[in-house]
Design an enzyme around this catalytic site. Structure first.
Site, PDB file in Angstrom:
ATOM      1  N   ASP A 112      -1.479   4.955  -6.278  1.00 19.34           N
ATOM      2  CA  ASP A 112      -0.042   4.785  -5.995  1.00 19.34           C
ATOM      3  C   ASP A 112       0.787   5.947  -6.513  1.00 19.34           C
ATOM      4  O   ASP A 112       1.887   6.209  -6.011  1.00 19.34           O
ATOM      5  CB  ASP A 112       0.456   3.471  -6.584  1.00 19.34           C
ATOM      6  CG  ASP A 112      -0.094   2.314  -5.783  1.00 19.34           C
ATOM      7  OD1 ASP A 112      -1.238   1.901  -6.052  1.00 19.34           O
ATOM      8  OD2 ASP A 112       0.591   1.858  -4.847  1.00 19.34           O
ATOM      9  N   ASN A 143      -2.805   2.902 -10.142  1.00 15.65           N
ATOM     10  CA  ASN A 143      -3.293   2.137  -8.986  1.00 15.65           C
ATOM     11  C   ASN A 143      -3.227   0.657  -9.368  1.00 15.65           C
ATOM     12  O   ASN A 143      -2.793   0.298 -10.468  1.00 15.65           O
ATOM     13  CB  ASN A 143      -4.714   2.586  -8.602  1.00 15.65           C
ATOM     14  CG  ASN A 143      -5.161   2.007  -7.272  1.00 15.65           C
ATOM     15  OD1 ASN A 143      -4.419   2.056  -6.296  1.00 15.65           O
ATOM     16  ND2 ASN A 143      -6.341   1.439  -7.200  1.00 15.65           N
ATOM     17  N   LYS A 144      -3.646  -0.183  -8.451  1.00 15.22           N
ATOM     18  CA  LYS A 144      -3.566  -1.632  -8.642  1.00 15.22           C
ATOM     19  C   LYS A 144      -4.131  -2.074  -9.988  1.00 15.22           C
ATOM     20  O   LYS A 144      -5.161  -1.568 -10.427  1.00 15.22           O
ATOM     21  CB  LYS A 144      -4.322  -2.309  -7.486  1.00 15.22           C
ATOM     22  CG  LYS A 144      -4.364  -3.805  -7.504  1.00 15.22           C
ATOM     23  CD  LYS A 144      -3.012  -4.451  -7.612  1.00 15.22           C
ATOM     24  CE  LYS A 144      -2.035  -4.018  -6.530  1.00 15.22           C
ATOM     25  NZ  LYS A 144      -0.635  -4.418  -6.802  1.00 15.22           N
ATOM     26  N   GLY A 158       0.868  -1.179   0.000  1.00 14.89           N
ATOM     27  CA  GLY A 158       0.000   0.000   0.000  1.00 14.89           C
ATOM     28  C   GLY A 158       0.902   1.225   0.000  1.00 14.89           C
ATOM     29  O   GLY A 158       1.818   1.328   0.835  1.00 14.89           O
ATOM     30  N   ALA A 159       0.622   2.172  -0.921  1.00 12.41           N
ATOM     31  CA  ALA A 159       1.569   3.265  -1.167  1.00 12.41           C
ATOM     32  C   ALA A 159       1.977   4.038   0.091  1.00 12.41           C
ATOM     33  O   ALA A 159       3.183   4.161   0.390  1.00 12.41           O
ATOM     34  CB  ALA A 159       0.994   4.193  -2.230  1.00 12.41           C
ATOM     35  N   ARG A 174      10.236  -0.893  -4.692  1.00 12.67           N
ATOM     36  CA  ARG A 174       8.983  -0.931  -5.453  1.00 12.67           C
ATOM     37  C   ARG A 174       8.880   0.389  -6.215  1.00 12.67           C
ATOM     38  O   ARG A 174       8.841   1.457  -5.605  1.00 12.67           O
ATOM     39  CB  ARG A 174       7.774  -1.155  -4.536  1.00 12.67           C
ATOM     40  CG  ARG A 174       7.825  -2.523  -3.855  1.00 12.67           C
ATOM     41  CD  ARG A 174       6.476  -2.972  -3.345  1.00 12.67           C
ATOM     42  NE  ARG A 174       5.554  -3.286  -4.424  1.00 12.67           N
ATOM     43  CZ  ARG A 174       4.233  -3.465  -4.235  1.00 12.67           C
ATOM     44  NH1 ARG A 174       3.711  -3.340  -3.034  1.00 12.67           N
ATOM     45  NH2 ARG A 174       3.448  -3.774  -5.255  1.00 12.67           N
TER      46      ARG A 174
HETATM   47  O1  MRU Z   1       0.738  -3.954  -4.524  1.00 15.38           O
HETATM   48  P1  MRU Z   1       0.114  -3.170  -3.390  1.00 15.38           P
HETATM   49  O2  MRU Z   1      -0.729  -4.015  -2.488  1.00 15.38           O
HETATM   50  O3  MRU Z   1       1.128  -2.335  -2.664  1.00 15.38           O
HETATM   51  O4  MRU Z   1      -0.863  -2.160  -4.121  1.00 15.38           O
HETATM   52  C1  MRU Z   1      -1.637  -1.300  -3.344  1.00 15.38           C
HETATM   53  C2  MRU Z   1      -2.577  -0.471  -4.133  1.00 15.38           C
HETATM   54  O5  MRU Z   1      -2.586  -0.497  -5.346  1.00 15.38           O
HETATM   55  C3  MRU Z   1      -3.449   0.483  -3.377  1.00 15.38           C
HETATM   56  O6  MRU Z   1      -4.676   0.647  -4.021  1.00 15.38           O
HETATM   57  C4  MRU Z   1      -2.748   1.844  -3.302  1.00 15.38           C
HETATM   58  O7  MRU Z   1      -1.460   1.700  -2.803  1.00 15.38           O
HETATM   59  C5  MRU Z   1      -3.485   2.816  -2.482  1.00 15.38           C
HETATM   60  S1  MRU Z   1      -3.315   2.423  -0.764  1.00 15.38           S
HETATM   61  C6  MRU Z   1      -3.921   3.669   0.167  1.00 15.38           C
END
Ligand code: MRU
Length: 358
Positions: free
Chosen positions: A246, A256-257, A55-56, A96
């Site tokens: 992100d 985003n994801k 999560g970012a 990352r």
């Molecule tokens: O691969 P991850 O689990 O780090 O990806 C997280 C996401 O894509 C979230 O939607 C994003 O970081 C927002 S979290 C507040």
């Protein structure tokens, strides 16, 4: 409303205690709540790489504490420790690539370090900076939750059906969550009828983390396959898609994801509102557009196996883990500095040079 939100706070992902960084091992959730202690920058970098913390904003916070651990070790080793620390900066920054919060947090730590002319008080000052990064993220989430609720209420006072993707909750942040923070606060205000949580292949952040966080608070949540989204929009009257981010570029494109982009396209087609909730630490004004965002590609085995068990034919797998939603598919961007409806470059530039819009 703030007090009611704080009263429901139950989940944390990151804790700095007695000179150690503790991370809730998110790979084990929801089956086991195991905290792992970290003592070096390299250990923290590995934890981020292997998704112990994700999560970012949470990645940025962990990296700030990781850098603090690096400073402690380099300082103790003596010599030209500031030069040696560059290795820790580089290692943490590279783990990352997509979430800009990582680079943002390290940049803040660097700026604080650069202001300190001598070594006395370095550790205390950097610990204070890391704690401030952590605490201000939680504060930003509480503010964004209130803005998000006002927005939902402005459009419709009836309880809403909301679809979310991945996990943008307390687990992904310094506390409370971005997209899930809005959803949680809306639930407290009686504005949520049903939440649909996308599974979010391949790491299953939706199935394992979002469903767990929401169910733990009694928010009505149903798990759905990622591929069910368009069908649900057509048949279940989804009112909002609410997601985190992100990295958001100067023109308001949103990384985003993986899977978020197709949700936005489907939302536009079905007239469903699309809300992005992200603190300004996720905004990268140095990039003109989403085309410039580095998209992390992870090991194909994450798609080909589950828990070490093969689940696919033996073929190569391509595993980009983020995508970019173009700004014109975003109805509203919520940040702690204010809300932008129909976001674009001019509105974002204005927001970034103002402290608060409201
Ligand atoms: O691969 P991850 O689990 O780090 O990806 C997280 C996401 O894509 C979230 O939607 C994003 O970081 C927002 S979290 C507040």
């Amino acid at each position: 409303m703030r007090e009611r939100m704080l009263a429901t706070e139950r989940v944390r992902a990151v804790e700095w205690r007695d000179g150690r960084l503790y991370l809730l091992d998110q790979r084990r959730l929801p089956f086991e709540e195991r905290w792992l202690g970290h003592d070096t920058a390299a250990e923290v970098a590995a934890a981020i790489r292997h998704m112990v913390v994700r999560g970012a904003p949470a990645i940025g916070i962990a990296a700030a504490y990781g850098l603090l651990l690096g400073v402690r070790d380099r300082l103790a080793a003596g010599g030209d420790w500031r030069a040696a620390l560059e290795e820790d900066f580089a290692e943490l920054a590279a783990v990352r690539p997509t979430a800009v919060n990582l680079a943002w947090a390290l940049q803040r730590m660097r700026a604080r370090l650069d202001r300190l002319r001598n070594d006395a008080g370095v550790l205390e000052a950097l610990e204070a900076e890391a704690r401030e990064i952590h605490q201000s993220d939680r504060e930003a989430n509480l503010t964004m939750a209130q803005y998000g609720v006002e927005l939902i209420r402005k459009h419709d006072k009836a309880p809403q059906r909301i679809l979310t993707h991945c996990n943008a909750g307390a687990l992904a942040t310094g506390g409370f969550g971005t997209a899930l923070g809005v959803i949680r606060a809306a639930w407290l205000e009686g504005l949520v009828e049903q939440v649909y949580a996308d599974e979010t292949r391949p790491w299953l952040q939706g199935a394992r983390l979002t469903a767990w966080e929401l169910a733990g608070e009694g928010v009505p949540v149903s798990l759905v396959a990622d591929a069910a989204a368009a069908h649900l929009m057509k048949t279940r009257g989804i009112d909002w898609v609410i997601v985190g981010a992100d990295r958001i570029t100067a023109n308001c494109d949103v990384a985003n994801k993986i899977g978020t982009y197709q949700l936005a396209v489907n939302a536009m087609h079905h007239g469903v509102r699309f809300m992005v909730v992200a603190p300004t630490s996720t905004i990268d004004m140095s990039l003109d557009s989403g085309d410039d965002i580095p998209i992390e590609e992870r090991d194909g085995r994450e798609l080909l196996e589950i828990g070490g068990q093969p689940l696919a034919a033996r073929v190569p797998a391509l595993n980009p883990v983020f995508d970019v939603t173009p700004a014109d598919l975003v109805d509203v961007l919520v940040t702690e500095r204010g809300v932008i409806e129909r976001p674009d470059a001019a509105k974002l530039a204005l927001l970034m040079c103002r402290k608060r819009l409201h």
